[in-house]
Write a protein that holds these residues in place. Structure first.
Motif, PDB file in Angstrom:
ATOM      1  N   GLN A 165      32.595  76.047 -29.045  1.00 27.90           N
ATOM      2  CA  GLN A 165      32.712  76.439 -27.639  1.00 27.90           C
ATOM      3  C   GLN A 165      31.520  77.294 -27.209  1.00 27.90           C
ATOM      4  O   GLN A 165      30.959  77.096 -26.120  1.00 27.90           O
ATOM      5  CB  GLN A 165      34.012  77.209 -27.423  1.00 27.90           C
ATOM      6  CG  GLN A 165      35.277  76.373 -27.493  1.00 27.90           C
ATOM      7  CD  GLN A 165      36.531  77.228 -27.391  1.00 27.90           C
ATOM      8  OE1 GLN A 165      36.524  78.281 -26.764  1.00 27.90           O
ATOM      9  NE2 GLN A 165      37.600  76.780 -28.034  1.00 27.90           N
ATOM     10  N   HIS A 166      31.147  78.242 -28.062  1.00 29.60           N
ATOM     11  CA  HIS A 166      30.003  79.101 -27.737  1.00 29.60           C
ATOM     12  C   HIS A 166      28.716  78.292 -27.677  1.00 29.60           C
ATOM     13  O   HIS A 166      27.876  78.505 -26.783  1.00 29.60           O
ATOM     14  CB  HIS A 166      29.875  80.223 -28.771  1.00 29.60           C
ATOM     15  CG  HIS A 166      30.805  81.360 -28.529  1.00 29.60           C
ATOM     16  ND1 HIS A 166      30.559  82.338 -27.586  1.00 29.60           N
ATOM     17  CD2 HIS A 166      31.996  81.678 -29.091  1.00 29.60           C
ATOM     18  CE1 HIS A 166      31.546  83.210 -27.595  1.00 29.60           C
ATOM     19  NE2 HIS A 166      32.436  82.839 -28.485  1.00 29.60           N
ATOM     20  N   ILE A 167      28.544  77.370 -28.621  1.00 30.00           N
ATOM     21  CA  ILE A 167      27.337  76.542 -28.632  1.00 30.00           C
ATOM     22  C   ILE A 167      27.276  75.686 -27.375  1.00 30.00           C
ATOM     23  O   ILE A 167      26.218  75.568 -26.727  1.00 30.00           O
ATOM     24  CB  ILE A 167      27.300  75.669 -29.898  1.00 30.00           C
ATOM     25  CG1 ILE A 167      27.078  76.546 -31.139  1.00 30.00           C
ATOM     26  CG2 ILE A 167      26.207  74.603 -29.799  1.00 30.00           C
ATOM     27  CD1 ILE A 167      27.270  75.821 -32.453  1.00 30.00           C
ATOM     28  N   SER A 168      28.407  75.117 -26.991  1.00 29.60           N
ATOM     29  CA  SER A 168      28.441  74.278 -25.786  1.00 29.60           C
ATOM     30  C   SER A 168      28.094  75.100 -24.551  1.00 29.60           C
ATOM     31  O   SER A 168      27.347  74.643 -23.674  1.00 29.60           O
ATOM     32  CB  SER A 168      29.827  73.643 -25.626  1.00 29.60           C
ATOM     33  OG  SER A 168      30.112  72.790 -26.707  1.00 29.60           O
ATOM     34  N   PHE A 169      28.636  76.316 -24.475  1.00 29.62           N
ATOM     35  CA  PHE A 169      28.343  77.164 -23.331  1.00 29.62           C
ATOM     36  C   PHE A 169      26.865  77.536 -23.279  1.00 29.62           C
ATOM     37  O   PHE A 169      26.214  77.411 -22.237  1.00 29.62           O
ATOM     38  CB  PHE A 169      29.198  78.433 -23.376  1.00 29.62           C
ATOM     39  CG  PHE A 169      28.778  79.475 -22.382  1.00 29.62           C
ATOM     40  CD1 PHE A 169      28.926  79.255 -21.022  1.00 29.62           C
ATOM     41  CD2 PHE A 169      28.211  80.676 -22.801  1.00 29.62           C
ATOM     42  CE1 PHE A 169      28.522  80.206 -20.090  1.00 29.62           C
ATOM     43  CE2 PHE A 169      27.809  81.630 -21.879  1.00 29.62           C
ATOM     44  CZ  PHE A 169      27.964  81.398 -20.519  1.00 29.62           C
ATOM     45  N   LEU A 170      26.315  77.965 -24.421  1.00 28.56           N
ATOM     46  CA  LEU A 170      24.918  78.405 -24.435  1.00 28.56           C
ATOM     47  C   LEU A 170      23.968  77.262 -24.141  1.00 28.56           C
ATOM     48  O   LEU A 170      22.973  77.431 -23.420  1.00 28.56           O
ATOM     49  CB  LEU A 170      24.588  79.041 -25.787  1.00 28.56           C
ATOM     50  CG  LEU A 170      25.307  80.360 -26.117  1.00 28.56           C
ATOM     51  CD1 LEU A 170      24.958  80.830 -27.525  1.00 28.56           C
ATOM     52  CD2 LEU A 170      24.947  81.441 -25.099  1.00 28.56           C
ATOM     53  N   THR A 171      24.255  76.082 -24.690  1.00 25.60           N
ATOM     54  CA  THR A 171      23.353  74.933 -24.445  1.00 25.60           C
ATOM     55  C   THR A 171      23.480  74.416 -23.017  1.00 25.60           C
ATOM     56  O   THR A 171      22.589  73.712 -22.537  1.00 25.60           O
ATOM     57  CB  THR A 171      23.640  73.794 -25.440  1.00 25.60           C
ATOM     58  OG1 THR A 171      25.045  73.470 -25.400  1.00 25.60           O
ATOM     59  CG2 THR A 171      23.246  74.196 -26.850  1.00 25.60           C
ATOM     60  N   SER A 172      24.579  74.754 -22.336  1.00 27.46           N
ATOM     61  CA  SER A 172      24.730  74.326 -20.946  1.00 27.46           C
ATOM     62  C   SER A 172      23.961  75.217 -19.973  1.00 27.46           C
ATOM     63  O   SER A 172      23.759  74.850 -18.818  1.00 27.46           O
ATOM     64  CB  SER A 172      26.209  74.328 -20.543  1.00 27.46           C
ATOM     65  OG  SER A 172      26.700  75.659 -20.395  1.00 27.46           O
ATOM     66  N   LEU A 173      23.547  76.380 -20.437  1.00 27.41           N
ATOM     67  CA  LEU A 173      22.851  77.318 -19.557  1.00 27.41           C
ATOM     68  C   LEU A 173      21.401  76.900 -19.339  1.00 27.41           C
ATOM     69  O   LEU A 173      20.745  76.411 -20.267  1.00 27.41           O
ATOM     70  CB  LEU A 173      22.864  78.725 -20.163  1.00 27.41           C
ATOM     71  CG  LEU A 173      24.202  79.449 -20.267  1.00 27.41           C
ATOM     72  CD1 LEU A 173      24.036  80.762 -21.039  1.00 27.41           C
ATOM     73  CD2 LEU A 173      24.776  79.732 -18.885  1.00 27.41           C
ATOM     74  N   PRO A 174      20.880  77.096 -18.135  1.00 26.58           N
ATOM     75  CA  PRO A 174      19.433  76.900 -17.936  1.00 26.58           C
ATOM     76  C   PRO A 174      18.662  77.833 -18.864  1.00 26.58           C
ATOM     77  O   PRO A 174      19.105  78.958 -19.135  1.00 26.58           O
ATOM     78  CB  PRO A 174      19.238  77.283 -16.462  1.00 26.58           C
ATOM     79  CG  PRO A 174      20.592  77.170 -15.840  1.00 26.58           C
ATOM     80  CD  PRO A 174      21.576  77.508 -16.907  1.00 26.58           C
ATOM     81  N   LYS A 175      17.529  77.390 -19.336  1.00 23.44           N
ATOM     82  CA  LYS A 175      16.776  78.176 -20.313  1.00 23.44           C
ATOM     83  C   LYS A 175      16.454  79.593 -19.827  1.00 23.44           C
ATOM     84  O   LYS A 175      16.562  80.551 -20.601  1.00 23.44           O
ATOM     85  CB  LYS A 175      15.498  77.434 -20.714  1.00 23.44           C
ATOM     86  CG  LYS A 175      15.765  76.269 -21.657  1.00 23.44           C
ATOM     87  CD  LYS A 175      14.462  75.655 -22.173  1.00 23.44           C
ATOM     88  CE  LYS A 175      14.748  74.532 -23.160  1.00 23.44           C
ATOM     89  NZ  LYS A 175      13.486  73.913 -23.681  1.00 23.44           N
ATOM     90  N   PRO A 176      16.057  79.787 -18.565  1.00 27.54           N
ATOM     91  CA  PRO A 176      15.789  81.168 -18.119  1.00 27.54           C
ATOM     92  C   PRO A 176      17.026  82.059 -18.189  1.00 27.54           C
ATOM     93  O   PRO A 176      16.926  83.243 -18.521  1.00 27.54           O
ATOM     94  CB  PRO A 176      15.309  80.982 -16.675  1.00 27.54           C
ATOM     95  CG  PRO A 176      14.816  79.587 -16.605  1.00 27.54           C
ATOM     96  CD  PRO A 176      15.698  78.813 -17.515  1.00 27.54           C
ATOM     97  N   VAL A 177      18.188  81.511 -17.872  1.00 28.64           N
ATOM     98  CA  VAL A 177      19.422  82.299 -17.918  1.00 28.64           C
ATOM     99  C   VAL A 177      19.767  82.633 -19.361  1.00 28.64           C
ATOM    100  O   VAL A 177      20.138  83.777 -19.679  1.00 28.64           O
ATOM    101  CB  VAL A 177      20.571  81.551 -17.219  1.00 28.64           C
ATOM    102  CG1 VAL A 177      21.880  82.328 -17.355  1.00 28.64           C
ATOM    103  CG2 VAL A 177      20.245  81.320 -15.753  1.00 28.64           C
ATOM    104  N   LEU A 178      19.654  81.656 -20.256  1.00 25.98           N
ATOM    105  CA  LEU A 178      19.900  81.924 -21.673  1.00 25.98           C
ATOM    106  C   LEU A 178      18.929  82.981 -22.189  1.00 25.98           C
ATOM    107  O   LEU A 178      19.323  83.897 -22.922  1.00 25.98           O
ATOM    108  CB  LEU A 178      19.754  80.631 -22.488  1.00 25.98           C
ATOM    109  CG  LEU A 178      19.932  80.779 -24.008  1.00 25.98           C
ATOM    110  CD1 LEU A 178      21.299  81.345 -24.359  1.00 25.98           C
ATOM    111  CD2 LEU A 178      19.711  79.432 -24.707  1.00 25.98           C
TER     112      LEU A 178
END
Length: 688
Positions: A165-178
């Protein structure tokens, strides 16, 4: 040394470039020269060394005894990376341990440590370090991916699902936001703020970026902006659950419990079975004093699943606020039994101030505090609880050892500079001169009675005495003045210097806003108490917007006040209390500022000395009532019999008759308090 900051930046830049170019030995040499304690064997190489200019800067830095913690951490982290990449894994691990002794919440240091453990085939240690990395920096995608592989090998389906779940959330974020999330968790708040704002300029009203910017704002204590962002976000994106959860949490953090209750009720209409939301609603009910309904909700949640330590803890807090000490203790004990490492359960027991820890529980606490796989927050809570337990047994060396460890760990997790606080108090003195108060503006409502001072100075006792009067409502530590100050801070002329430019109408409207927002905490009496100790900083603001408000300064003898604060683990704020030097300097700055208020606002602030209340209760009660324009009522002398919600650490103490048990608790610790005495520039008579 004049250019330390520039020199550090030059050294860091040189070392980073060397790492990026694969010149690991050169990077290590550069850092070795800047820090005491080198890894010479790891640095030996035929690779070119750093240039002479940077080397000279490094030598200067090594002689600078005031090299700050942040610089040391950055240098050590870069060296750990270079050591690992050059396959000096054991030395890299040593550096990460040093980093974590300085910054125990440094997620990237745990990740570096994990990689080195993995390279050494120490898989258990690697798994533990990757897990700690994600706890302190949930944006570390690489650590989550490593954990996912570990959980898959272990066939741990529940942990695997969480990691995915955490991986899915982080990979869904735009790179600048991450990237901004990573910077925020790494403590680089200004950089995170800048990245997030740039992204929002290009992607207006992006929900994830708005939530992140609000979270950064909370860490920067820009609460007014954070609240506006989240309020806007939930209006624009009503289905965005993370925004709703963040907004709910911020309302609670700001003490805006009526709004938190209303918002939770609205959310529950669509999610009546949401466990987290039900807990948030019950917490809001506790905040507004509707304890019976909150207790029913907690009980209902526990009936469906008894194994919920955090709910038991919250239920205990509700019982404690209600005055049911026995039920509160039973809840805290249950939480500790269900989760032996749950530090907050033990601290909550200690925070009743009268709970006697058994030998068996003391042994359990000590075992948990010594484990290296117990979470940092749990360890901090355990240390404070152990300090209290050993103090009660008159084992003062062991007590101070644990108080000191708990404070040191807590201090390392917060970005606090006492010099900034001293400057803020000095700014109040500069901005708030007599002419600022030459004529009364603002809202003329006389209802508020502010009780201010330092925490642990007796303010809860004064509140309980006054709240026993038939014409006075007791409330709680209200955040409204702090919120108004935060709101004024965002203007072109900085607060408090913009107080002089406020028009009479602006002052009146701000005062009326305060009266309106605090109405929900009142029960209908003509007067009410706002017992937020930190409001002493904002007396100028208070008198500008509420000129008829009464202000009482709860003052306590400095040794007793400061050491009592040092022993207390506060729920939020009071960052100055986790260092003996900081708390001593804070007390002196507080005294200086209060002297200033007495000068520019003569007769407008009543100082009530805690020791005088203990010596002459009736005399001091009459003095306070006279100051507030209230007739004497005998009920104020039997304050301990007054039934009301109390949520501060002193709740149990003010439900007992007056006593002097806490006046000299610092004395057995005298040998450990030299730093405090020096900061106060006051020493016990026997040490002169």
């Amino acid at each position: 040394m004049q250019n330390t900051h520039q020199d550090i930046n030059a050294i860091l830049k040189s070392a980073r470039q060397a790492v990026q170019q694969g010149q690991f030995a050169s990077a290590i040499d550069t850092i070795n020269n800047a820090l005491p304690g080198t890894h010479e064997d790891a640095a030996s190489s035929n690779e070119p060394k750093q240039d002479t200019h940077v080397s000279e800067q490094a030598n200067d830095l090594q002689q600078d005894t005031h090299l700050n913690v942040k610089a040391k951490v950055e240098l050590l982290y870069l060296r750990a990376v270079a050591l690992r990449l050059s396959q000096h894994f054991t030395q890299a691990i040593e550096d990460t341990h040093t980093i974590l002794s300085l910054r125990p919440d440094h997620g990237r240091a745990f990740q570096e440590q994990a990689y080195s453990y993995k390279a050494l085939n120490q898989h258990r240690q690697a798994a533990s370090a990757f897990y700690q990395a994600t706890r302190f920096n949930p944006a570390l995608l690489a650590s989550w991916q490593q954990l996912l592989a570990i959980y898959q090998q272990q066939n741990n389906a529940r942990a695997e699902s969480l990691a995915q779940q955490h991986i899915s959330f982080l990979t869904s974020l735009p790179k600048p936001v991450l990237g901004a999330y990573d910077l925020m968790y790494d403590g680089q708040l200004a950089a995170a703020d800048s990245v997030c704002r740039r992204y929002l300029q290009q992607h207006n009203h992006d929900a994830e970026a708005m939530v992140l910017l609000a979270e950064i704002g909370m860490k920067l204590k820009a609460y007014h902006e954070a609240e506006f962002l989240l309020e806007s976000c939930v209006a624009l994106h009503p289905e965005h659950e993370r925004a709703a959860v963040s907004y709910q949490g911020l309302l609670a953090r700001l003490g805006k419990y009526p709004q938190a209750k209303t918002f939770a009720e609205k959310r529950l209409q669509n999610q009546p079975d949401n466990f987290t939301l039900q807990v948030a609603y019950a917490n809001a009910l506790v905040g507004v004093g509707e304890l019976a309904q909150a207790i029913d909700i907690y009980r209902s949640l526990l009936e469906s699943n008894n194994d919920r330590p955090a709910v038991w803890l919250s239920l205990g807090h509700a019982y404690k606020a209600e005055g049911d000490r026995k039920a509160a203790i039973e809840c805290y004990e249950t939480a500790a039994q269900l989760m032996p490492e749950f530090g907050d359960a033990y601290w909550s027991l200690a925070n009743t101030k009268t709970y006697p820890f058994s030998d068996a529980m003391l042994e359990t606490m000590a075992e948990q505090a010594a484990r290296d796989d117990v979470g940092l927050e749990d360890t901090i809570h355990l240390c404070f609880a152990l300090g209290k337990a050993y103090e009660d047994r008159q084992d003062y060396p062991a007590a101070f050892e644990h108080y000191h460890r708990g404070n040191t760990l807590k201090r390392a997790t917060i970005d606090f500079d006492i010099a900034r606080t001293e400057a803020a108090m000095a700014a109040q003195q500069e901005a708030c001169q007599k002419d600022l108060f030459a004529r009364k503006a603002g809202c003329d409502d006389p209802a508020p009675i502010f009780v201010v001072g330092l925490p642990r100075a007796g303010s809860t006792l004064l509140e309980q005495i006054l709240a026993s009067h038939s014409q006075v409502d007791g409330t709680m530590e209200l955040h409204d003045i702090l919120t108004i100050a935060s709101r004024l801070s965002g203007q072109q002329t900085p607060y408090p210097f913009n107080l002089a430019s406020l028009t009479d109408d602006q002052c009146r409207r701000l005062g009326e806003l305060y009266i309106e927002q605090t109405q929900a905490y009142r029960q209908g009496a003509p007067f009410f108490i706002d017992k937020m100790p930190n409001n002493f900083i904002h007396i100028g603001l208070i008198k500008r917007i509420l000129p008829n408000a009464k202000i009482i300064d709860a003052r306590r003898e400095p040794f007793a006040c400061c050491f009592s604060g040092y022993k207390q683990l506060f729920g939020d704020g009071q960052e100055f209390s986790y260092s003996l030097s900081d708390i001593g300097r804070y007390y002196r700055a507080y005294e200086n500022l209060m002297d200033h208020w007495h000068t520019v606002l003569p007769g407008e602030v009543l100082t009530v000395q805690h020791e005088s209340v203990l010596d002459d209760l009736e005399g001091q009660v009459k003095r306070m009532l006279d100051f507030c324009g209230l007739p004497f009522e005998a009920e104020c002398l039997s304050f301990h019999e007054t039934k009301r919600v109390i949520k501060t650490p002193s709740s149990e103490q003010v439900r007992q008759p007056i006593n002097r048990s806490g006046t000299k608790q610092w004395l057995p610790f005298t040998e450990y308090l030299t730093t405090l005495f020096t900061a106060l520039d006051q020493f016990p008579e026997s040490s002169r």
